[in-house]
Design a protein around this motif. Structure first.
Motif, PDB file in Angstrom:
ATOM      1  N   ALA A   1      -6.533 -12.352   1.101  1.00 26.73           N
ATOM      2  CA  ALA A   1      -6.032 -11.817  -0.163  1.00 26.73           C
ATOM      3  C   ALA A   1      -4.786 -10.976   0.119  1.00 26.73           C
ATOM      4  N   VAL A   2      -3.693 -11.284  -0.575  1.00 31.76           N
ATOM      5  CA  VAL A   2      -2.423 -10.576  -0.407  1.00 31.76           C
ATOM      6  C   VAL A   2      -1.944 -10.120  -1.782  1.00 31.76           C
ATOM      7  N   ALA A   3      -1.665  -8.832  -1.934  1.00 36.25           N
ATOM      8  CA  ALA A   3      -1.160  -8.315  -3.206  1.00 36.25           C
ATOM      9  C   ALA A   3       0.354  -8.406  -3.230  1.00 36.25           C
ATOM     10  N   ILE A   4       0.898  -9.060  -4.258  1.00 32.68           N
ATOM     11  CA  ILE A   4       2.346  -9.113  -4.474  1.00 32.68           C
ATOM     12  C   ILE A   4       2.657  -8.086  -5.557  1.00 32.68           C
ATOM     13  N   CYS A   5       3.263  -6.989  -5.151  1.00 36.24           N
ATOM     14  CA  CYS A   5       3.474  -5.843  -6.032  1.00 36.24           C
ATOM     15  C   CYS A   5       4.900  -5.874  -6.567  1.00 36.24           C
ATOM     16  N   ALA A  41       0.093   5.270  -6.129  1.00 40.48           N
ATOM     17  CA  ALA A  41      -1.109   5.456  -5.305  1.00 40.48           C
ATOM     18  C   ALA A  41      -2.371   4.895  -5.953  1.00 40.48           C
ATOM     19  N   PRO A  42      -2.625   5.106  -7.263  1.00 43.77           N
ATOM     20  CA  PRO A  42      -3.828   4.507  -7.860  1.00 43.77           C
ATOM     21  C   PRO A  42      -3.863   2.985  -7.751  1.00 43.77           C
ATOM     22  N   MET A  43      -2.692   2.319  -7.855  1.00 45.74           N
ATOM     23  CA  MET A  43      -2.649   0.870  -7.677  1.00 45.74           C
ATOM     24  C   MET A  43      -3.092   0.495  -6.271  1.00 45.74           C
ATOM     25  N   VAL A  44      -2.582   1.219  -5.278  1.00 44.13           N
ATOM     26  CA  VAL A  44      -2.954   0.943  -3.887  1.00 44.13           C
ATOM     27  C   VAL A  44      -4.461   1.104  -3.697  1.00 44.13           C
ATOM     28  N   GLU A  45      -5.017   2.143  -4.273  1.00 47.13           N
ATOM     29  CA  GLU A  45      -6.462   2.390  -4.119  1.00 47.13           C
ATOM     30  C   GLU A  45      -7.288   1.283  -4.766  1.00 47.13           C
ATOM     31  N   ARG A  46      -6.860   0.825  -5.964  1.00 40.96           N
ATOM     32  CA  ARG A  46      -7.594  -0.253  -6.634  1.00 40.96           C
ATOM     33  C   ARG A  46      -7.523  -1.551  -5.835  1.00 40.96           C
ATOM     34  N   LEU A  47      -6.362  -1.850  -5.297  1.00 47.29           N
ATOM     35  CA  LEU A  47      -6.205  -3.088  -4.529  1.00 47.29           C
ATOM     36  C   LEU A  47      -7.018  -3.043  -3.233  1.00 47.29           C
ATOM     37  N   GLU A  48      -7.002  -1.897  -2.569  1.00 47.71           N
ATOM     38  CA  GLU A  48      -7.771  -1.763  -1.321  1.00 47.71           C
ATOM     39  C   GLU A  48      -9.260  -1.884  -1.594  1.00 47.71           C
ATOM     40  N   ALA A  49      -9.696  -1.302  -2.699  1.00 48.56           N
ATOM     41  CA  ALA A  49     -11.116  -1.398  -3.053  1.00 48.56           C
ATOM     42  C   ALA A  49     -11.514  -2.837  -3.353  1.00 48.56           C
ATOM     43  N   GLY A  50     -10.545  -3.662  -3.774  1.00 52.68           N
ATOM     44  CA  GLY A  50     -10.816  -5.073  -4.056  1.00 52.68           C
ATOM     45  C   GLY A  50     -10.684  -5.962  -2.839  1.00 52.68           C
ATOM     46  N   GLY A  51     -10.479  -5.394  -1.664  1.00 45.61           N
ATOM     47  CA  GLY A  51     -10.450  -6.187  -0.430  1.00 45.61           C
ATOM     48  C   GLY A  51      -9.068  -6.545   0.068  1.00 45.61           C
ATOM     49  N   VAL A  52      -8.024  -6.004  -0.523  1.00 48.07           N
ATOM     50  CA  VAL A  52      -6.659  -6.324  -0.097  1.00 48.07           C
ATOM     51  C   VAL A  52      -6.285  -5.451   1.095  1.00 48.07           C
ATOM     52  N   ARG A  53      -5.815  -6.097   2.168  1.00 50.53           N
ATOM     53  CA  ARG A  53      -5.389  -5.364   3.365  1.00 50.53           C
ATOM     54  C   ARG A  53      -3.893  -5.517   3.637  1.00 50.53           C
ATOM     55  N   LEU A  54      -3.218  -6.301   2.794  1.00 46.15           N
ATOM     56  CA  LEU A  54      -1.771  -6.497   2.956  1.00 46.15           C
ATOM     57  C   LEU A  54      -1.099  -6.477   1.587  1.00 46.15           C
ATOM     58  N   LEU A  55      -0.054  -5.642   1.441  1.00 45.11           N
ATOM     59  CA  LEU A  55       0.767  -5.583   0.234  1.00 45.11           C
ATOM     60  C   LEU A  55       2.168  -6.082   0.568  1.00 45.11           C
ATOM     61  N   VAL A  56       2.727  -6.867  -0.327  1.00 43.50           N
ATOM     62  CA  VAL A  56       4.137  -7.245  -0.239  1.00 43.50           C
ATOM     63  C   VAL A  56       4.803  -6.765  -1.521  1.00 43.50           C
ATOM     64  N   THR A  57       5.739  -5.827  -1.403  1.00 45.41           N
ATOM     65  CA  THR A  57       6.450  -5.377  -2.600  1.00 45.41           C
ATOM     66  C   THR A  57       7.664  -6.270  -2.825  1.00 45.41           C
ATOM     67  N   VAL A  58       7.985  -6.504  -4.097  1.00 44.90           N
ATOM     68  CA  VAL A  58       9.193  -7.248  -4.455  1.00 44.90           C
ATOM     69  C   VAL A  58       9.925  -6.462  -5.548  1.00 44.90           C
ATOM     70  N   ASP A  59      11.215  -6.250  -5.326  1.00 44.38           N
ATOM     71  CA  ASP A  59      12.069  -5.548  -6.287  1.00 44.38           C
ATOM     72  C   ASP A  59      11.655  -4.092  -6.486  1.00 44.38           C
ATOM     73  N   ASN A  60      10.906  -3.519  -5.559  1.00 44.28           N
ATOM     74  CA  ASN A  60      10.544  -2.104  -5.627  1.00 44.28           C
ATOM     75  C   ASN A  60       9.868  -1.712  -4.315  1.00 44.28           C
ATOM     76  N   GLY A  61       9.545  -0.452  -4.196  1.00 51.60           N
ATOM     77  CA  GLY A  61       8.749   0.005  -3.064  1.00 51.60           C
ATOM     78  C   GLY A  61       9.425   0.985  -2.140  1.00 51.60           C
ATOM     79  N   ILE A  62      10.755   0.887  -1.968  1.00 50.74           N
ATOM     80  CA  ILE A  62      11.407   1.718  -0.963  1.00 50.74           C
ATOM     81  C   ILE A  62      11.337   3.198  -1.319  1.00 50.74           C
TER      82      ILE A  62
END
Length: 654
Positions: free
Chosen positions: A108-112, A153-174
């Motif tokens: 599972a990979v989150a595309i943020c 941060a709440p988005m990160v916590e929700r995704l981690e709780a759902g089993g996501v161990r890798l995030l890829v940000t697009v057009d944001n994040g820095i």
């Protein structure tokens, strides 16, 4: 060069005629060296320029924009292929290796992403590619209304709780320091792809793809978020020897790049030239459905079609609805589902139009209620205005009033959130930095920005911004200046000229469509259309063309003879095509006379056949013919430059 003023519909000594036309200063271009005369060692080698096959008017535009040789123009017409991305992005190999493991393990990979067209197309691009390669991508885009911009941060916590161990940000994040610190605490790895301003101290991440981190002069420097997503996806597909998984990624690159107004140079230009011709026959059911509800005919799409037809429908969802709707639209393979989603986009776009019209009418009424004397900086606040569309309305008010504009809407808890837009020359980002201690949050670039402010500080903020804008406005003067790039007589406009101009496409940021001007056009017909648009039929010699001025600001009839500044468009209506002028400015024609001012001296210049006559204040006159090469005579350098300047101002040369 000195200033130029037309002798408005009268003799050299007559005062300007009162007119119904909007007040707008015209800044005509400086004369160019002769396009077809000179030595072979000059970078403007005439034989090389002639070999390009472009009309003089288009060559004049390009030379004035800094394409100073035939070689530079050839690169523009046929850009080089994109170089190996690994030589330009230091962390690309690390990012590809991590995603390769995700695909092999069905991870599972989150595309943020973000809620604008760039962020939504970037998310859809990576979701679609990773699905085809075996990973389990999840689209994670914040709500404009509830979450605000970017990863939190709440988005990160929700995704981690759902089993996501890798995030890829697009057009944001820095700039999402808090969210990335939280990801590090939770053991979630992050690949950042972003093109926004780099902070002085980088947040924690596994890998970073950012245009500013490429070598100086890199053709990747102008990439938007979707361009970075395409670089990553392309490298991953090549590594896994799965070019089929990249089949529709270039289509999404084209949509997002144009929608985000990225500069259409470098690899952006190369990939758009490769992708646009096939976009009309895209294999994406969602893109086909969106084009259908927009009423677009089948066939090749242009960048302007994306910018004015598709991008607003995509952006409307991010402004008023759930951005995941667009991600599903651009990734589904079911045609019926795609059509249902496209209709939802269309409905939100209609709602967006209605909101914009209502807010604009209210904002204009607020401005005009204070009388003809307007502040240098327009700051308007109404608690009920919708955050999702105030940026669009602010841009319209800039066009209407020629001033920087901030529109504020309530954010609750005693705070207001604003969108800021400005004319060329007033830097929004610098202005907001000058007001930093009055603001809760702010950001942006020279042309646009946003901020959050407490209600009790709005008055002080308005005073500060007004002070910053007053000096700028005093120096620039009233009205948005028009800067035509070349004189183009109506008789030169035909399908052959249009086809040559199309060789310069795609047009957009960094390479705008040429702005031409034409002098002494006779107005045969004029009609005010529904929506406040003005339609003219213009005649010059044996040539007649239709012209349209969108959102016309003039009052009463247009004078019988005018000069027009315009962009050339191909109008398609009910299966028929015709060339028309899209007017950027209209002024009363000077009847073949202009006044040139150089420091303390004034010169009256008049057409005389195909040549010109110049008279100074003492009554001394100089006459000159305009040579076929486009040059004016005169032995003394001052007289020669004066003649050339007059020839440009009178429309005798391009």
């Amino acid at each position: 060069m000195g200033s130029v003023r037309h002798a408005e519909c009268g003799s050299p000594s007559a005062p300007p005629l009162l007119s119904s036309l909007p007040e707008q200063p015209w800044h005509l271009p400086a004369p160019l060296p002769a396009l077809h005369a000179g030595g072979t060692g000059d970078p403007l080698d005439p034989s090389a320029l002639e070999g390009l096959g472009l009309p003089d008017e288009l060559l004049a535009v390009l030379l004035r924009r800094g394409f100073s040789s035939s070689a530079a123009i050839e690169v523009l017409l046929d850009p080089a292929p994109a170089p190996d991305a690994y030589g330009h992005f230091a962390d690309l190999a690390l990012a590809v290796a991590r995603l390769q493991r995700s695909c092999a393990g069905a991870e599972a990979v989150a595309i943020c992403g973000d809620y604008d067209a760039d962020g939504m197309t970037s998310t859809a691009l990576l979701v679609g590619v990773l699905q085809r390669l075996g990973a389990r991508p999840v689209a994670a885009i914040p709500s404009r209304q509830d979450d605000g911009y970017g990863l939190n941060a709440p988005m990160v916590e929700r995704l981690e709780a759902g089993g996501v161990r890798l995030l890829v940000t697009v057009d944001n994040g820095i700039s999402a320091r808090g969210a990335l610190d939280r990801a590090q605490e939770l053991g979630v790895e992050v690949i950042l792809t972003d093109h926004h301003t780099l902070p002085a101290e980088h947040p924690p991440y596994l890998a970073l793809l950012h245009p500013a981190c490429t070598p100086e002069g890199s053709p990747y420097r102008g990439l938007a978020g979707v361009g970075l997503a395409y670089v990553l996806a392309q490298a991953l597909c090549l590594q896994l020897q799965r070019p089929d998984a990249l089949a529709v990624a270039l289509d999404l690159f084209c949509i997002g790049t144009v929608a985000d107004m990225a500069p259409l140079l470098g690899v952006n230009r190369r990939w758009l030239m490769d992708g646009l011709p096939r976009l009309g026959a895209s294999g994406l059911p969602g893109l086909q459905a969106l084009a259908q509800v927009a009423g677009l005919e089948e066939g090749p799409m242009e960048a302007t079609t994306i910018g004015f037809q598709l991008a607003p429908r995509i952006n409307a969802v991010g402004r008023l609805g759930d951005p995941r709707l667009v991600v599903e639209l651009l990734t589904t393979e079911q045609r019926e589902r795609a059509m249902d989603l496209a209709r939802e986009c269309e409905a939100l776009n209609r709602q967006r139009k209605e909101l914009c019209e209502a807010i604009e009418a209210e904002a204009v009424a607020l401005v005009e209620a204070d009388g003809p004397q307007r502040p240098a900086f327009l700051l308007l606040a109404q608690g009920h205005w919708h955050h999702g569309v105030i940026g669009i309305v602010a841009a319209r008010l800039v066009e209407r009033f020629g001033r920087p504009v901030a529109l504020l809407a309530s954010e609750g808890h005693g705070r207001l959130r604003a969108s800021v837009r400005s004319p060329k020359g007033f830097a929004v980002d610098q202005a907001l930095q000058e007001c930093a201690e009055l603001l809760e949050r702010f950001g942006g670039h020279p042309a646009a920005g946003g901020f959050t402010v407490r209600a009790e500080r709005v008055a002080a903020l308005q005073e500060r911004l007004e002070g910053l804008a007053q000096g700028w406005l005093a120096k620039r003067g009233e009205g948005l200046p028009l800067e035509p790039e070349a004189h183009l007589p109506l008789g030169r406009i035909d399908r052959a000229f249009w086809q040559q101009m199309r060789r310069l496409e795609p047009f957009g940021v960094g390479l705008a469509a040429p702005l031409f001007w034409c002098s002494r056009c006779r107005v045969l017909e004029q009609r005010l259309l529904r929506g406040g648009h003005l339609q003219l039929t213009l005649e010059q010699g044996e040539s007649r063309l239709r012209a349209i001025a969108w959102r016309w600001q003039g009052q009463g009839p247009v004078p019988e003879q005018v000069d027009v500044a315009f962009r050339l468009r191909l109008d398609r209506w009910q299966g028929q095509e015709r060339l028309q002028l899209e007017l950027a400015g209209v002024r009363c024609s000077g009847g073949g006379e202009v006044l040139l001012r150089r420091r303390e001296r004034s010169y009256w210049c008049r057409r005389q056949g195909e040549g010109l006559l110049i008279r100074n204040a003492a009554g001394e006159e100089v006459q000159a013919a305009i040579a076929p090469t486009g040059t004016a005579g005169g032995e003394h350098p001052y007289i020669r430059s004066l003649l050339q300047e007059a020839a440009v101002a009178l429309g005798l040369v391009a």
